[in-house]
Scaffold this motif. Structure first.
Motif, short mmCIF file in Angstrom:
data_model
loop_
_atom_site.label_atom_id
_atom_site.label_comp_id
_atom_site.label_asym_id
_atom_site.label_seq_id
_atom_site.Cartn_x
_atom_site.Cartn_y
_atom_site.Cartn_z
N ALA A 110 0.85 -1.15 0.02
CA ALA A 110 0.12 -0.05 -0.08
C ALA A 110 0.86 1.17 0.05
O ALA A 110 2.12 1.21 0.42
N PHE A 111 0.25 2.33 -0.40
CA PHE A 111 1.04 3.44 -0.66
C PHE A 111 1.81 4.13 0.57
O PHE A 111 2.59 4.89 0.74
N LYS A 112 1.20 3.95 1.94
CA LYS A 112 1.78 4.41 3.13
C LYS A 112 3.22 3.99 3.12
O LYS A 112 4.07 4.49 3.93
N ASP A 113 3.74 2.85 2.38
CA ASP A 113 5.27 2.50 2.48
C ASP A 113 6.11 3.44 1.81
O ASP A 113 7.33 3.62 2.16
N GLY A 144 -5.95 -0.18 9.92
CA GLY A 144 -5.45 -1.03 8.70
C GLY A 144 -4.01 -0.95 8.33
O GLY A 144 -2.95 -1.15 8.94
N ASP A 145 -3.97 0.03 7.24
CA ASP A 145 -2.82 -0.03 6.32
C ASP A 145 -1.61 0.73 7.06
O ASP A 145 -0.57 0.24 6.97
N THR A 146 -1.73 1.80 7.89
CA THR A 146 -0.80 2.71 8.31
C THR A 146 -0.11 1.73 9.44
O THR A 146 1.12 1.44 9.57
N VAL A 264 -5.82 12.10 -7.34
CA VAL A 264 -5.13 11.30 -6.32
C VAL A 264 -6.44 10.86 -5.20
O VAL A 264 -7.36 11.80 -4.94
N PRO A 265 -6.82 9.65 -4.97
CA PRO A 265 -7.74 9.21 -4.05
C PRO A 265 -7.26 9.57 -2.63
O PRO A 265 -6.29 9.41 -2.29
N THR A 266 -8.21 10.24 -2.20
CA THR A 266 -7.82 11.30 -0.85
C THR A 266 -8.63 10.79 0.39
O THR A 266 -9.79 10.69 0.38
N GLY A 267 -7.78 10.74 1.38
CA GLY A 267 -8.29 10.67 2.47
C GLY A 267 -7.90 11.63 3.75
O GLY A 267 -8.79 12.72 3.96
N ASN A 268 -6.78 11.88 4.17
CA ASN A 268 -6.17 12.71 4.95
C ASN A 268 -5.59 13.90 4.10
O ASN A 268 -5.11 14.84 4.85
N PHE A 269 -5.79 13.90 3.10
CA PHE A 269 -4.95 15.13 2.05
C PHE A 269 -3.69 15.27 2.33
O PHE A 269 -2.96 16.10 1.61
N GLY A 270 -2.98 14.22 2.67
CA GLY A 270 -1.58 14.17 2.52
C GLY A 270 -0.82 13.89 1.22
O GLY A 270 -0.10 14.70 0.80
N ASN A 271 -1.54 12.80 0.40
CA ASN A 271 -0.86 12.49 -0.76
C ASN A 271 -1.14 13.78 -2.05
O ASN A 271 -0.15 13.83 -2.58
N ILE A 272 -2.45 14.36 -1.78
CA ILE A 272 -2.67 15.18 -2.74
C ILE A 272 -1.79 16.66 -2.61
O ILE A 272 -1.42 17.36 -3.27
N SER A 423 -2.01 5.44 -7.56
CA SER A 423 -2.48 4.07 -7.57
C SER A 423 -2.15 3.75 -6.20
O SER A 423 -1.00 3.35 -5.95
N THR A 424 -3.14 3.54 -5.19
CA THR A 424 -2.52 3.44 -3.61
C THR A 424 -2.59 2.23 -3.15
O THR A 424 -1.96 2.19 -2.16
N ALA A 425 -3.06 1.39 -3.67
CA ALA A 425 -3.04 -0.13 -2.91
C ALA A 425 -3.14 -1.19 -3.93
O ALA A 425 -3.89 -1.11 -5.01
N SER A 426 -2.29 -2.39 -3.79
CA SER A 426 -2.56 -3.32 -4.55
C SER A 426 -3.99 -4.13 -4.39
O SER A 426 -4.51 -4.16 -3.35
#
Ligand SMILES: *Cc1c(COP(=O)(O)O)cnc(C)c1O
Length: 496
Positions: A110-113, A144-146, A264-272, A423-426
């Motif tokens: 997952a992209f958190k890596d 989950g991911d983090t 960007v698929p966005t949750g916490n607005f970090g990636n975007i 693309s943030t997760a397999s």
């Protein structure tokens, strides 16, 4: 040029990059922002020839101005082929109208890596630089991911300990197995009876617990935070946007200087936000597209200028985006407000008091470089099916949110700019959602069976992360009630 950092809510105190990374969050509760955004010093036409580590070096050097070249070089070694399953680190794959920037080739798929693999390095170097005699204790609540990405990042890193709490019935099968099989002498995984919010609230309390802090201090330990508001997570996320641009030039999809759109698929607005910083650094980005799931608080914000978290929380097939308070948006507000920290502080006070705030018309006008849209659960499922049938490319539900919004934007605006979708997760991380979308006769039997069906569908062998989750022994067995979390922290750290 030296870059310092200060709070989004107050610009009186300055911190070096290493101090900001160690602190995680400013003392007033604000987020650290750079005093200025450095410009790219690499020519766009030269990006095509650079590998991931070379770009990483430039970006980190520009922002982390109190790090030496050696320290930066040491840090970027984590982007290697042992941790990542491809030499490209973040390959760019063309499917349909779009280019998918695959951010899931790291150890937890997952992209958190992308950020959590380098953060432990940046933190331990920061501790050394600031003559800290204390070991770092990372405390995290995860849905989950983090959790897994942080465990892998910190496992066996000298002078660090990590304790991850997760809700016993609140993570998927595969996510739980991924965490419980984690190796490392300094890692602890504890399930709690309660939901994610219970775990998160308690962790925040423990961070603020003076008695616990002094116990830690007496044992030469200190808490630090690995969550996504740490600038040590944000800055490494800029790298892959610059790298993706180089790959597009290299593949002759664009010419150096051409603009691209980024979705960007966005949750916490970090990636975007990292993409926004890349644009501010001079990367030719036309639109920054913010893609949300049914928790569409950001879509409404960009449309109306009002951020309102007073609404139902919806559980979707893209759980890492099920968020009502997008913490990193505070940093964008700071830039939109022309760095007026008092104004940002007033918005944040209003958010915590009433659950909403409304920005000025001037600030809303400055968001023209963003487009925001959202995908319903049905749209996500349809998108997974459609992309598979049209391009033989399998999307996970998070990436499908972005693909849907990318198409929606294109059809509404007829903007044909070359588009990169993060693309943030397999798909292997979300086998059920993918199989249900692509096969109307799908029936769940066992996890193993679902994963095998997915392997047949994608034609891609199980990633290492999946093999390990399925076959490695369970190493963690602790489960506690929420009111026992403090005691278990002390026990795991050997504090009496
Ligand atoms: C965390 C996460 C996101 C959201 O990223 P933000 O930086 O929080 O906006 C999207 N997809 C996946 C798979 C994630 O793990």
């Amino acid at each position: 040029m030296t870059i310092t950092y200060h709070s989004t809510r107050n610009n009186q105190l300055s911190y070096t990059a290493s101090e900001a990374i160690l602190a995680g969050i400013a003392p007033d509760g604000g987020l650290f922002v750079p005093s200025t955004i450095p410009q790219l010093t690499l020519a766009l036409e030269d990006l095509a020839k650079k590998n991931y580590q070379e770009i990483a070096f430039h970006i980190l050097k520009a922002f982390l101005t109190d790090f030496t070249d050696d320290e930066i070089n040491e840090s970027i070694q984590v982007y290697n082929q042992e941790k990542f399953d491809t030499a490209l680190i973040t390959p760019l794959v063309e499917a349909g109208h779009d280019h998918y920037l695959e951010l899931f080739h790291g150890p937890t798929i997952a992209f958190k890596d992308m950020a959590l693999s380098i953060l432990p390095k940046l933190m331990t170097i920061s501790a050394k630089k600031n003559d800290s005699q204390e070991d770092i204790v990372i405390l995290t609540a995860t849905s989950g991911d983090t959790g897994k990405a942080a465990l892998v990042g910190f496992a066996d890193v000298p002078n660090t300990h990590i304790i991850v709490f997760y809700p016993k019935d609140g993570v998927s099968d595969i996510q739980e197995k991924q965490m419980l099989t984690q190796k490392g002498d300094n890692v602890h995984v504890v399930s709690i009876e309660g939901n994610f919010d219970d775990a998160q609230t308690k962790v925040k309390e423990l961070f603020a617990d003076k008695e616990l802090a002094s116990d830690l201090h007496a044992n030469k330990l200190r808490f630090s935070s690995a969550n996504s508001i740490n600038i040590g997570r944000l800055i490494p996320q800029i790298i892959y946007y610059v790298y993706a641009y180089g790959q597009l030039v290299d593949q002759l999809s664009i010419q150096a200087g051409d603009a691209i759109n980024v979705v960007v698929p966005t949750g916490n607005f970090g990636n975007i936000l990292a993409a926004y910083y890349a644009k501010e650094m001079g990367l030719p980005i036309n639109k920054l597209v913010v893609a949300s799931n049914e928790n569409n608080v950001l879509t409404d914000f960009f449309k109306t200028g009002t951020y309102n978290r007073n609404r139902d929380f919806i559980l979707t097939s893209s759980p890492s985006m099920d968020i009502l308070v997008s913490s990193n948006l505070e940093r964008l507000l700071y830039h939109l407000a022309s760095e007026d920290t008092q104004l940002v502080a007033s918005y944040m006070a209003s958010l915590s008091k009433d659950g909403l705030y409304e920005v000025t018309a001037d600030m809303l006008e400055k968001t023209v470089e963003f487009y925001a849209g959202f995908a319903s659960e049905q749209a996500v499922s349809d998108q997974i099916k459609h992309t598979f049938e049209e391009s033989n490319y399998v999307l996970d539900p998070h990436t499908a949110v972005a693909a849907y919004v990318a198409n929606d934007y294109r059809s509404k605006t007829n903007d044909q700019t070359t588009t990169v979708i993060a693309s943030t997760a397999s798909p292997y991380k979300f086998p059920l959602a993918v199989l249900e979308a692509t096969n109307s006769n799908f029936k769940e039997t066992s996890l193993e069976d679902s994963l095998s069906q997915l392997r047949d569908l994608t034609g891609i062998a199980f990633p290492n992360a999946i093999e390990e989750a399925l076959h490695d022994p369970i190493r963690h067995h602790t489960s506690v009630k929420v009111n026992e979390m403090k005691d278990i922290v002390k026990e795991k750290l050997g504090i009496q």
